[in-house]
Motif scaffolding. Structure first.
Motif, PDB file in Angstrom:
ATOM      1  N   HIS A  73       1.019  -0.928  -0.106  1.00 50.79           N
ATOM      2  CA  HIS A  73      -0.096   0.104   0.143  1.00 50.79           C
ATOM      3  C   HIS A  73       0.986   1.261  -0.373  1.00 50.79           C
ATOM      4  O   HIS A  73       2.139   1.560   0.477  1.00 50.79           O
ATOM      5  N   GLU A 113      -4.224   3.562   2.355  1.00 47.21           N
ATOM      6  CA  GLU A 113      -3.430   4.267   3.391  1.00 47.21           C
ATOM      7  C   GLU A 113      -3.908   5.396   4.115  1.00 47.21           C
ATOM      8  O   GLU A 113      -2.794   6.288   3.657  1.00 47.21           O
ATOM      9  N   HIS A 132       4.201   7.435   2.972  1.00 52.44           N
ATOM     10  CA  HIS A 132       5.072   5.997   2.979  1.00 52.44           C
ATOM     11  C   HIS A 132       4.829   5.283   2.481  1.00 52.44           C
ATOM     12  O   HIS A 132       3.176   4.967   1.722  1.00 52.44           O
ATOM     13  N   ALA A 157       4.751   1.095   1.365  1.00 46.47           N
ATOM     14  CA  ALA A 157       5.053  -0.560   2.063  1.00 46.47           C
ATOM     15  C   ALA A 157       5.169  -1.340   1.011  1.00 46.47           C
ATOM     16  O   ALA A 157       4.367  -1.618  -0.089  1.00 46.47           O
ATOM     17  N   GLU A 204       8.015   1.272   4.760  1.00 39.55           N
ATOM     18  CA  GLU A 204       7.134   0.435   5.554  1.00 39.55           C
ATOM     19  C   GLU A 204       7.339  -1.093   5.036  1.00 39.55           C
ATOM     20  O   GLU A 204       7.387  -1.483   4.163  1.00 39.55           O
TER      21      GLU A 204
HETATM   22 ZN    ZN Z   1       1.347   1.986   6.091  1.00 37.57          ZN
END
Ligand code: ZN
Length: 132
Positions: free
Chosen positions: A6, A53, A77, A79, A127
């Motif tokens: 994500h 997200e 971020h 992921a 992440e």
């Molecule tokens: Zn995340």
């Protein structure tokens, strides 16, 4: 690594933002969760081959609140799906990569997550996340 799981986007308010994704970009809203340990409320949207997200700060001390103050709303971020997180962490630590936390934490949708320190990832917060 098994691709991008994500993309995290920092927002001031999920309520005010989510309509843009669901009504205009036609993404399906999968769920909204509160993750007190990380000081965030998250909304997960299905973007087809990856998820979005939305991260909303829960408290003024939330790291997302600090991010919003410094940089405003936007990309927070990326992921990456990881199969063997502990193994990956061990190898990366040997290579000199630093993580924000010492241990993986509980993330949204029951996943285990850990963040690579931006110092080690050239300004992009990354992440690692693993399905349990
Ligand atoms: Zn995340």
């Amino acid at each position: 690594l098994q691709g991008i799981d994500h993309i995290g986007i920092a927002v001031r308010s999920i309520e005010e933002t989510i309509g843009y994704y669901t009504e205009h970009l036609k993404m399906k809203h999968i769920c909204t969760e509160t993750i007190p340990r990380q000081g965030v409320r998250v909304a997960i949207l299905d973007a087809g081959n990856c998820k979005i997200e939305l991260l909303e700060p829960l408290t003024p001390e939330s790291p997302v609140q600090t991010f919003l103050k410094k940089r405003g709303e936007g990309l927070h971020h990326i992921a990456l799906k990881t199969a063997e997180m502990k193994q990956a962490m061990k190898e990366m630590e040997k290579e000199g990569i630093q993580f924000v936390q010492n241990e993986p934490q509980e993330g949204a949708m029951g996943k285990r997550v850990i963040f690579i320190h931006p110092r080690s990832s050239h300004g992009v917060l990354v992440e690692l996340c693993e399905k349990r």
